[in-house]
Design an enzyme around this catalytic site. Structure first.
Site, PDB file in Angstrom:
ATOM      1  N   GLY A 189       0.890  -0.735  -0.017  1.00  0.00           N
ATOM      2  CA  GLY A 189      -0.010  -0.002   0.045  1.00  0.00           C
ATOM      3  C   GLY A 189       0.973   1.038   0.086  1.00  0.00           C
ATOM      4  N   GLY A 230      -0.055   4.533  -0.211  1.00  0.00           N
ATOM      5  CA  GLY A 230      -1.095   5.384  -0.102  1.00  0.00           C
ATOM      6  C   GLY A 230      -0.672   6.430   0.661  1.00  0.00           C
ATOM      7  N   ALA A 231      -1.215   6.834   1.077  1.00  0.00           N
ATOM      8  CA  ALA A 231      -1.293   7.846   2.245  1.00  0.00           C
ATOM      9  C   ALA A 231       0.008   7.146   3.688  1.00  0.00           C
ATOM     10  CB  ALA A 231      -2.465   8.542   2.687  1.00  0.00           C
ATOM     11  N   VAL A 232      -1.006   6.464   4.157  1.00  0.00           N
ATOM     12  CA  VAL A 232      -0.430   5.591   5.329  1.00  0.00           C
ATOM     13  C   VAL A 232       1.255   4.990   5.251  1.00  0.00           C
ATOM     14  CG1 VAL A 232      -0.381   4.339   7.304  1.00  0.00           C
ATOM     15  CG2 VAL A 232      -1.883   5.451   6.392  1.00  0.00           C
ATOM     16  N   ARG A 250     -11.581   5.194   5.760  1.00  0.00           N
ATOM     17  CA  ARG A 250     -12.880   6.058   6.231  1.00  0.00           C
ATOM     18  C   ARG A 250     -13.233   6.753   5.452  1.00  0.00           C
ATOM     19  NH1 ARG A 250     -14.083   6.364  12.786  1.00  0.00           N
ATOM     20  NH2 ARG A 250     -11.921   7.032  12.914  1.00  0.00           N
ATOM     21  N   ARG A 283     -14.012   2.424  11.655  1.00  0.00           N
ATOM     22  CA  ARG A 283     -13.477   1.585  10.764  1.00  0.00           C
ATOM     23  C   ARG A 283     -14.317  -0.106  10.889  1.00  0.00           C
ATOM     24  NH1 ARG A 283     -10.862   4.362  15.238  1.00  0.00           N
ATOM     25  NH2 ARG A 283      -9.189   5.166  14.921  1.00  0.00           N
ATOM     26  N   VAL A 340      -1.865  -3.148   9.225  1.00  0.00           N
ATOM     27  CA  VAL A 340      -2.721  -1.551   9.997  1.00  0.00           C
ATOM     28  C   VAL A 340      -3.929  -2.019   9.292  1.00  0.00           C
ATOM     29  CG1 VAL A 340      -1.661   1.410   9.298  1.00  0.00           C
ATOM     30  CG2 VAL A 340       0.108  -0.386   9.833  1.00  0.00           C
ATOM     31  N   SER A 341      -4.174  -1.792   8.332  1.00  0.00           N
ATOM     32  CA  SER A 341      -5.250  -1.866   7.758  1.00  0.00           C
ATOM     33  C   SER A 341      -6.777  -2.036   8.277  1.00  0.00           C
ATOM     34  CB  SER A 341      -5.268  -2.966   6.436  1.00  0.00           C
ATOM     35  OG  SER A 341      -4.351  -1.968   5.677  1.00  0.00           O
ATOM     36  N   ASP A 346      -3.110   5.810  19.007  1.00  0.00           N
ATOM     37  CA  ASP A 346      -3.789   6.262  20.001  1.00  0.00           C
ATOM     38  C   ASP A 346      -3.023   6.760  21.744  1.00  0.00           C
ATOM     39  OD1 ASP A 346      -5.421   4.857  18.423  1.00  0.00           O
ATOM     40  OD2 ASP A 346      -5.978   3.093  19.294  1.00  0.00           O
ATOM     41  N   ARG A 348      -1.118   9.978  20.212  1.00  0.00           N
ATOM     42  CA  ARG A 348      -3.134  11.304  20.661  1.00  0.00           C
ATOM     43  C   ARG A 348      -3.478  11.394  21.426  1.00  0.00           C
ATOM     44  NH1 ARG A 348      -5.738   8.128  15.578  1.00  0.00           N
ATOM     45  NH2 ARG A 348      -5.050   9.146  13.375  1.00  0.00           N
ATOM     46  N   HIS A 401      -8.718  -0.973  18.792  1.00  0.00           N
ATOM     47  CA  HIS A 401      -8.594   0.352  17.611  1.00  0.00           C
ATOM     48  C   HIS A 401      -9.774   1.016  16.977  1.00  0.00           C
ATOM     49  CE1 HIS A 401      -6.546   3.096  15.386  1.00  0.00           C
ATOM     50  NE2 HIS A 401      -6.565   2.982  14.902  1.00  0.00           N
TER      51      HIS A 401
HETATM   52  N1  LIG Z   1      -4.410   0.987  12.034  1.00  0.00           N
HETATM   53  C1  LIG Z   1      -4.422   2.147  12.378  1.00  0.00           C
HETATM   54  O1  LIG Z   1      -3.637   3.158  13.661  1.00  0.00           O
HETATM   55  C2  LIG Z   1      -4.722   3.074  11.145  1.00  0.00           C
HETATM   56  C3  LIG Z   1      -5.011   2.698  10.052  1.00  0.00           C
HETATM   57  N2  LIG Z   1      -4.969   3.145   9.203  1.00  0.00           N
HETATM   58  C4  LIG Z   1      -5.826   1.853   7.628  1.00  0.00           C
HETATM   59  O2  LIG Z   1      -4.587   2.458   6.511  1.00  0.00           O
HETATM   60  C5  LIG Z   1      -5.278   1.652   5.477  1.00  0.00           C
HETATM   61  C6  LIG Z   1      -4.338   2.516   4.373  1.00  0.00           C
HETATM   62  O3  LIG Z   1      -5.232   3.780   4.114  1.00  0.00           O
HETATM   63  P1  LIG Z   1      -4.218   4.912   3.432  1.00  0.00           P
HETATM   64  O4  LIG Z   1      -2.784   4.603   3.161  1.00  0.00           O
HETATM   65  O5  LIG Z   1      -4.928   6.304   3.999  1.00  0.00           O
HETATM   66  O6  LIG Z   1      -4.892   4.503   2.068  1.00  0.00           O
HETATM   67  P2  LIG Z   1      -5.079   4.913   0.669  1.00  0.00           P
HETATM   68  O7  LIG Z   1      -5.998   5.235  -0.247  1.00  0.00           O
HETATM   69  O8  LIG Z   1      -3.948   6.482   0.608  1.00  0.00           O
HETATM   70  O9  LIG Z   1      -3.999   3.960   0.206  1.00  0.00           O
HETATM   71  C7  LIG Z   1      -4.289   2.822   0.122  1.00  0.00           C
HETATM   72  C8  LIG Z   1      -3.470   2.312  -0.877  1.00  0.00           C
HETATM   73  O10 LIG Z   1      -3.262   0.117  -0.625  1.00  0.00           O
HETATM   74  C9  LIG Z   1      -3.521  -0.007  -2.548  1.00  0.00           C
HETATM   75  N3  LIG Z   1      -4.397  -1.088  -2.717  1.00  0.00           N
HETATM   76  C10 LIG Z   1      -5.876  -1.300  -2.435  1.00  0.00           C
HETATM   77  N4  LIG Z   1      -5.732  -3.308  -2.749  1.00  0.00           N
HETATM   78  C11 LIG Z   1      -4.452  -3.113  -2.569  1.00  0.00           C
HETATM   79  C12 LIG Z   1      -3.915  -4.658  -2.650  1.00  0.00           C
HETATM   80  N5  LIG Z   1      -4.930  -5.278  -3.087  1.00  0.00           N
HETATM   81  N6  LIG Z   1      -2.560  -4.896  -2.942  1.00  0.00           N
HETATM   82  C13 LIG Z   1      -2.160  -3.660  -3.043  1.00  0.00           C
HETATM   83  N7  LIG Z   1      -2.249  -2.656  -2.865  1.00  0.00           N
HETATM   84  C14 LIG Z   1      -3.298  -2.210  -2.141  1.00  0.00           C
HETATM   85  C15 LIG Z   1      -4.430   1.608  -2.733  1.00  0.00           C
HETATM   86  O11 LIG Z   1      -3.830   1.013  -4.278  1.00  0.00           O
HETATM   87  C16 LIG Z   1      -3.711   2.619  -1.848  1.00  0.00           C
HETATM   88  O12 LIG Z   1      -2.753   2.949  -2.843  1.00  0.00           O
HETATM   89  C17 LIG Z   1      -6.845   1.905   5.746  1.00  0.00           C
HETATM   90  O13 LIG Z   1      -7.731   0.977   6.001  1.00  0.00           O
HETATM   91  C18 LIG Z   1      -6.991   2.589   6.873  1.00  0.00           C
HETATM   92  O14 LIG Z   1      -8.110   2.893   8.377  1.00  0.00           O
HETATM   93  C19 LIG Z   1      -5.073   4.228   8.323  1.00  0.00           C
HETATM   94  C20 LIG Z   1      -4.884   5.458   9.475  1.00  0.00           C
HETATM   95  C21 LIG Z   1      -4.164   4.526  11.245  1.00  0.00           C
HETATM   96  O1  LIG Z   2      -9.512   7.162  11.796  1.00  0.00           O
HETATM   97  C1  LIG Z   2      -9.120   5.837  10.852  1.00  0.00           C
HETATM   98  O2  LIG Z   2     -10.277   5.963  10.044  1.00  0.00           O
HETATM   99  C2  LIG Z   2      -7.753   5.341  10.536  1.00  0.00           C
HETATM  100  C3  LIG Z   2      -6.948   5.198  11.714  1.00  0.00           C
HETATM  101  O3  LIG Z   2      -7.080   3.652  12.257  1.00  0.00           O
HETATM  102  C4  LIG Z   2      -6.736   6.024  13.319  1.00  0.00           C
HETATM  103  O4  LIG Z   2      -5.684   7.428  12.205  1.00  0.00           O
HETATM  104  O5  LIG Z   2      -6.697   6.409  13.715  1.00  0.00           O
END
Ligand SMILES: NC(=O)C1=CN([C@@H]2O[C@H](COP(=O)(O)OP(=O)(O)OC[C@H]3O[C@@H](n4cnc5c(N)ncnc54)[C@H](O)[C@@H]3O)[C@@H](O)[C@H]2O)C=CC1
Ligand SMILES: O=C([O-])CC(=O)C(=O)O
Length: 308
Positions: free
Chosen positions: A7, A9-11, A82, A88, A118-119, A148, A151, A175
């Site tokens: 992934g 993306g942003a994270v 989300r 979530r 992380v997802s 968390d 934060r 979480h």
């Molecule tokens: N556990 C935590 O504390 C946190 C969890 N998250 C979660 O992390 C995940 C990612 O968030 P973002 O980066 O903001 O999303 P994003 O949309 O910016 O990036 C996700 C990336 O995953 C890629 N992707 C999708 N399916 C794929 C696959 N099968 N194989 C490879 N790449 C694939 C997409 O093309 C995209 O580039 C989300 O589920 C979000 O809820 C986000 C922040 C904190």
């Molecule tokens: O809020 C969300 O969906 C992403 C996440 O887990 C966080 O930033 O804690």
């Protein structure tokens, strides 16, 4: 130390950036399914190397797991984030399939990996990664509590009018907006319990602000956060890479600890070269135990939606 981040993306990109800036890994591979996306992010990040002073080699690949072979640590950030107003847990329908496929593909090429999930919904995705890979429990770690807790410290420092470096505190439990539990009783300002400085009402406000930390940012940004999540993951990867034995609250498979079994939930653990080297079973009071039990019930309900 070779690290793969799935992934871009942003994270995922934020993870790669912080790992590189901390300069402890020789190689980071970013993998995404979107054609050219990871390659572009990797190139952009590599062009910061001379500016930020790191030697980590970052490469990007589209779907080619052979490039991830022999990774010591793999991080799964692939999946949808989300949008404002969502929980979530609502992401499970799409993210479960992604996490299952990605974790087994990673395992095929990196049988000795330590996997960080992380997802979202993260505790359930961590549990799913266990079921999908069968890896020993020390080698699958869910990232949530480290974020968390960061934060929580931000909110505590705000309430205390203190620098964040003067504050310590930890968040345990699931979480999720309702499941996480900031341990206000154990939070300190330079070793002094924060209850010496803050009223019960103010501390409750800190607790509530912490719990909705992710939702607050999602409302402001239109998607969920990435800087602090990326920094939290990089801290965990560094603890493993450098064998620091630092304590982080992480989602881990519990086997009787805290009176819970067959669930991944956030509790303090020692991180080192073997991943989760110890689960720290701290003594909770009755109120905290009840919160943790309720949090576990919520995560188990979400786990019940998984199909194996
Ligand atoms: N556990 C935590 O504390 C946190 C969890 N998250 C979660 O992390 C995940 C990612 O968030 P973002 O980066 O903001 O999303 P994003 O949309 O910016 O990036 C996700 C990336 O995953 C890629 N992707 C999708 N399916 C794929 C696959 N099968 N194989 C490879 N790449 C694939 C997409 O093309 C995209 O580039 C989300 O589920 C979000 O809820 C986000 C922040 C904190
Ligand atoms: O809020 C969300 O969906 C992403 C996440 O887990 C966080 O930033 O804690």
């Amino acid at each position: 130390m070779k690290v793969t981040v799935v992934g871009a993306g942003a994270v995922g990109a934020s993870c790669a950036e912080y790992i590189a800036i901390k300069n402890f890994a020789s190689e980071v591979v970013l993998l995404d399914i979107k054609e050219g996306f990871a390659e572009g992010k990797a190139m952009d990040l590599m062009q910061t190397a001379s500016l930020n002073g790191f030697d980590t080699k970052i490469t990007g690949v589209t779907g080619d797991y052979s490039q991830t072979a022999g990774s010591d640590v793999c991080v799964i950030t692939s999946g949808i984030p989300r949008k404002p107003g969502m929980t979530r847990e609502e992401l499970i329908g799409i993210n479960a399939g992604i996490v299952k496929n990605v974790s087994t593909s990673l395992l095929e090429h990196s049988p000795n990996m330590i996997l960080i999930v992380v997802s979202n919904p993260m505790d359930t995705m961590t549990y799913l990664a266990h079921k999908a890979t069968g890896l020993p429990k020390n080698r699958i770690i869910g990232m949530g509590g480290a974020l968390d807790s960061a934060r929580f410290k931000y909110r505590l420092a705000e309430a205390l009018g203190a620098p964040i470096s003067d504050v310590d505190g930890m968040v345990i439990g699931g979480h999720s907006d309702t499941g996480m539990f900031p341990l206000t009783r154990l939070a300190t300002r330079n070793s002094v319990p924060v209850s010496e400085f803050l009223s019960e009402e103010r501390l409750n406000q800190v607790k509530e602000d912490t719990k909705v930390g992710g939702a607050t940012l999602t409302k402001l940004l239109g998607t969920s956060a990435w800087y602090a999540p990326g920094a939290a993951v990089s801290g965990m990867v560094q603890a493993i890479a450098c064998d620091t034995k630092k304590i982080f609250p992480c989602s881990t498979l519990l086997d009787g600890e805290y009176g819970l079994t067959d669930i991944c939930l956030g509790v303090p653990v020692v991180l080192g070269k073997d991943g989760i080297e110890k689960i720290v079973d701290i003594t909770l009071n009755e109120e905290e135990k009840a919160h943790l039990a309720a949090s576990a019930e919520g995560v188990k309900k979400t786990n019940g939606l998984l199909e194996f």
